[in-house]
Design a protein around this motif. Structure first.
Motif, PDB file in Angstrom:
ATOM      1  N   VAL A  26       0.859  -1.189   0.000  1.00 29.63           N
ATOM      2  CA  VAL A  26       0.000   0.000   0.000  1.00 29.63           C
ATOM      3  C   VAL A  26       0.890   1.233   0.000  1.00 29.63           C
ATOM      4  O   VAL A  26       1.877   1.285   0.733  1.00 29.63           O
ATOM      5  N   ASN A  27       0.544   2.199  -0.837  1.00 30.24           N
ATOM      6  CA  ASN A  27       1.323   3.435  -0.865  1.00 30.24           C
ATOM      7  C   ASN A  27       1.217   4.148   0.477  1.00 30.24           C
ATOM      8  O   ASN A  27       0.134   4.235   1.059  1.00 30.24           O
ATOM      9  N   ALA A  28       2.333   4.648   0.930  1.00 26.33           N
ATOM     10  CA  ALA A  28       2.363   5.374   2.207  1.00 26.33           C
ATOM     11  C   ALA A  28       1.663   6.721   2.047  1.00 26.33           C
ATOM     12  O   ALA A  28       1.703   7.327   0.963  1.00 26.33           O
ATOM     13  N   PRO A  29       1.016   7.208   3.089  1.00 24.34           N
ATOM     14  CA  PRO A  29       0.402   8.535   3.001  1.00 24.34           C
ATOM     15  C   PRO A  29       1.476   9.609   2.894  1.00 24.34           C
ATOM     16  O   PRO A  29       2.617   9.417   3.318  1.00 24.34           O
ATOM     17  N   SER A  30       1.114  10.739   2.331  1.00 25.93           N
ATOM     18  CA  SER A  30       2.051  11.849   2.193  1.00 25.93           C
ATOM     19  C   SER A  30       2.430  12.381   3.572  1.00 25.93           C
ATOM     20  O   SER A  30       1.612  12.417   4.487  1.00 25.93           O
TER      21      SER A  30
END
Length: 62
Positions: A26-30
């Motif tokens: 899962v892409n990490a949050p900004s």
């Protein structure tokens, strides 16, 4: 990190998700900070990132 907090995190309580193991699928949050420019600034000032103050970090908010 020796159990010490970075200067910019003093007087802040991180969210519980900060301590959770990241999911590599899962892409990490900004993080809402321009990390490249922040690191260049720290280098110009002769500081480590952990030595920057909250005010200095806020200058690089996205």
């Amino acid at each position: 990190m020796n159990g010490t907090r970075p200067k910019f995190m003093e007087n802040q309580i991180p969210a519980q998700s900060y301590f959770e193991q990241p999911d590599p699928y899962v892409n990490a949050p900004s993080c809402h900070v321009n990390l490249l420019e922040l690191s260049r600034y720290a280098k110009r000032c002769g500081k480590k990132l952990v030595e920057l103050t909250q005010e200095e970090v806020k200058k690089f908010s996205i």
